[in-house]
Design a protein around this motif. Structure first.
Motif, PDB file in Angstrom:
ATOM      1  N   MET A   1     -45.055  29.399 -26.084  1.00 40.01           N
ATOM      2  CA  MET A   1     -43.840  29.096 -25.378  1.00 40.01           C
ATOM      3  C   MET A   1     -42.834  30.208 -25.664  1.00 40.01           C
ATOM      4  N   GLU A   2     -42.146  30.636 -24.622  1.00 42.81           N
ATOM      5  CA  GLU A   2     -41.161  31.702 -24.794  1.00 42.81           C
ATOM      6  C   GLU A   2     -39.837  31.118 -25.275  1.00 42.81           C
ATOM      7  N   VAL A   3     -39.274  31.760 -26.278  1.00 38.69           N
ATOM      8  CA  VAL A   3     -38.011  31.307 -26.851  1.00 38.69           C
ATOM      9  C   VAL A   3     -37.016  32.461 -26.877  1.00 38.69           C
ATOM     10  N   ASN A   4     -35.750  32.106 -27.030  1.00 45.17           N
ATOM     11  CA  ASN A   4     -34.706  33.115 -27.102  1.00 45.17           C
ATOM     12  C   ASN A   4     -34.630  33.620 -28.542  1.00 45.17           C
ATOM     13  N   ALA A   5     -35.300  34.712 -28.793  1.00 45.69           N
ATOM     14  CA  ALA A   5     -35.394  35.262 -30.143  1.00 45.69           C
ATOM     15  C   ALA A   5     -34.018  35.595 -30.709  1.00 45.69           C
ATOM     16  N   GLN A   6     -33.132  36.069 -29.855  1.00 49.13           N
ATOM     17  CA  GLN A   6     -31.794  36.451 -30.313  1.00 49.13           C
ATOM     18  C   GLN A   6     -31.023  35.234 -30.811  1.00 49.13           C
ATOM     19  N   ASN A   7     -31.144  34.095 -30.117  1.00 50.63           N
ATOM     20  CA  ASN A   7     -30.463  32.872 -30.560  1.00 50.63           C
ATOM     21  C   ASN A   7     -30.994  32.409 -31.912  1.00 50.63           C
ATOM     22  N   ILE A   8     -32.306  32.458 -32.066  1.00 52.44           N
ATOM     23  CA  ILE A   8     -32.905  32.035 -33.334  1.00 52.44           C
ATOM     24  C   ILE A   8     -32.402  32.915 -34.471  1.00 52.44           C
ATOM     25  N   LYS A   9     -32.429  34.205 -34.257  1.00 55.45           N
ATOM     26  CA  LYS A   9     -31.968  35.140 -35.285  1.00 55.45           C
ATOM     27  C   LYS A   9     -30.488  34.937 -35.588  1.00 55.45           C
ATOM     28  N   GLN A  10     -29.684  34.732 -34.551  1.00 55.64           N
ATOM     29  CA  GLN A  10     -28.247  34.542 -34.741  1.00 55.64           C
ATOM     30  C   GLN A  10     -27.968  33.268 -35.532  1.00 55.64           C
ATOM     31  N   LEU A  11     -28.643  32.183 -35.177  1.00 54.64           N
ATOM     32  CA  LEU A  11     -28.438  30.929 -35.898  1.00 54.64           C
ATOM     33  C   LEU A  11     -28.838  31.072 -37.369  1.00 54.64           C
ATOM     34  N   ARG A  12     -29.892  31.798 -37.630  1.00 53.02           N
ATOM     35  CA  ARG A  12     -30.328  32.032 -39.012  1.00 53.02           C
ATOM     36  C   ARG A  12     -29.308  32.874 -39.764  1.00 53.02           C
ATOM     37  N   GLN A  13     -28.828  33.936 -39.131  1.00 48.55           N
ATOM     38  CA  GLN A  13     -27.879  34.830 -39.794  1.00 48.55           C
ATOM     39  C   GLN A  13     -26.521  34.169 -40.013  1.00 48.55           C
ATOM     40  N   GLU A  14     -26.106  33.289 -39.097  1.00 48.37           N
ATOM     41  CA  GLU A  14     -24.843  32.561 -39.277  1.00 48.37           C
ATOM     42  C   GLU A  14     -24.859  31.720 -40.552  1.00 48.37           C
ATOM     43  N   ARG A  15     -26.043  31.283 -40.944  1.00 44.67           N
ATOM     44  CA  ARG A  15     -26.193  30.479 -42.151  1.00 44.67           C
ATOM     45  C   ARG A  15     -26.494  31.343 -43.373  1.00 44.67           C
ATOM     46  N   ALA A  16     -26.591  32.651 -43.165  1.00 48.98           N
ATOM     47  CA  ALA A  16     -26.910  33.613 -44.227  1.00 48.98           C
ATOM     48  C   ALA A  16     -28.252  33.284 -44.866  1.00 48.98           C
ATOM     49  N   TRP A  17     -29.217  32.877 -44.028  1.00 45.20           N
ATOM     50  CA  TRP A  17     -30.561  32.572 -44.502  1.00 45.20           C
ATOM     51  C   TRP A  17     -31.462  33.769 -44.291  1.00 45.20           C
TER      52      TRP A  17
ATOM     53  N   SER B   1     -34.646  21.361 -35.164  1.00 47.96           N
ATOM     54  CA  SER B   1     -34.280  20.325 -36.126  1.00 47.96           C
ATOM     55  C   SER B   1     -33.509  20.900 -37.312  1.00 47.96           C
ATOM     56  N   VAL B   2     -34.010  22.000 -37.861  1.00 51.14           N
ATOM     57  CA  VAL B   2     -33.356  22.614 -39.016  1.00 51.14           C
ATOM     58  C   VAL B   2     -31.986  23.176 -38.636  1.00 51.14           C
ATOM     59  N   PHE B   3     -31.890  23.765 -37.451  1.00 48.12           N
ATOM     60  CA  PHE B   3     -30.610  24.324 -36.998  1.00 48.12           C
ATOM     61  C   PHE B   3     -29.670  23.247 -36.466  1.00 48.12           C
ATOM     62  N   GLU B   4     -30.198  22.033 -36.271  1.00 44.20           N
ATOM     63  CA  GLU B   4     -29.442  20.906 -35.718  1.00 44.20           C
ATOM     64  C   GLU B   4     -28.872  21.245 -34.336  1.00 44.20           C
ATOM     65  N   VAL B   5     -29.753  21.764 -33.470  1.00 38.41           N
ATOM     66  CA  VAL B   5     -29.389  22.085 -32.091  1.00 38.41           C
ATOM     67  C   VAL B   5     -30.435  21.480 -31.170  1.00 38.41           C
ATOM     68  N   GLU B   6     -30.119  21.417 -29.896  1.00 38.84           N
ATOM     69  CA  GLU B   6     -31.077  20.954 -28.897  1.00 38.84           C
ATOM     70  C   GLU B   6     -32.111  22.052 -28.657  1.00 38.84           C
ATOM     71  N   ILE B   7     -33.311  21.638 -28.315  1.00 35.38           N
ATOM     72  CA  ILE B   7     -34.394  22.598 -28.055  1.00 35.38           C
ATOM     73  C   ILE B   7     -34.004  23.578 -26.951  1.00 35.38           C
ATOM     74  N   VAL B   8     -33.266  23.114 -25.949  1.00 34.77           N
ATOM     75  CA  VAL B   8     -32.903  23.985 -24.828  1.00 34.77           C
ATOM     76  C   VAL B   8     -32.077  25.183 -25.269  1.00 34.77           C
ATOM     77  N   GLN B   9     -31.379  25.083 -26.394  1.00 30.78           N
ATOM     78  CA  GLN B   9     -30.598  26.215 -26.895  1.00 30.78           C
ATOM     79  C   GLN B   9     -31.498  27.331 -27.422  1.00 30.78           C
TER      80      GLN B   9
END
Length: 109
Positions: free
Chosen positions: A1-17, A52-60
């Protein structure tokens, strides 16, 4: 499944993970997180774990497909030419209509 890699990376970096921290939090391998961030693809299970870990909807996290063309590419070339000629005639009529109204008003004054 294709995902928005930039969103995933941004959400991770916002949490400093780190990627490893995200992998551990999701119960995924480091390689799976790297694949999602670097190549923008993962399984539905991985996507659900990330959301689930990011506490966002899958569509994001899903990749939004690019907009579809307006079927112009499916029209025969003759029809496209006619379409643009008619569009040009309408534009010319509008311009002449406005110009003619202006010239008539200028001449009356």
């Amino acid at each position: 499944m294709e995902v928005n890699a930039q969103n995933i990376k941004q959400l991770r970096q916002e949490r400093a993970w780190t990627q490893q921290h995200l992998a551990d939090a999701c119960g995924l391998s480091l390689r799976t997180v790297q694949r999602a961030e670097n190549y923008g693809n993962c399984s539905l299970d991985t996507l659900q774990a990330l959301a689930s870990v990011f506490e966002v909807e899958i569509v994001q996290l899903k990749l939004v497909p690019p907009p579809r063309p307006d079927n112009d590419s499916e029209l025969p070339e003759v029809d496209q030419t006619l379409k643009y000629k008619v569009g040009g005639l309408v534009a010319a009529a509008l311009i002449l209509g406005f110009t003619g109204g202006y010239l008539a008003a200028a001449g009356a004054g």
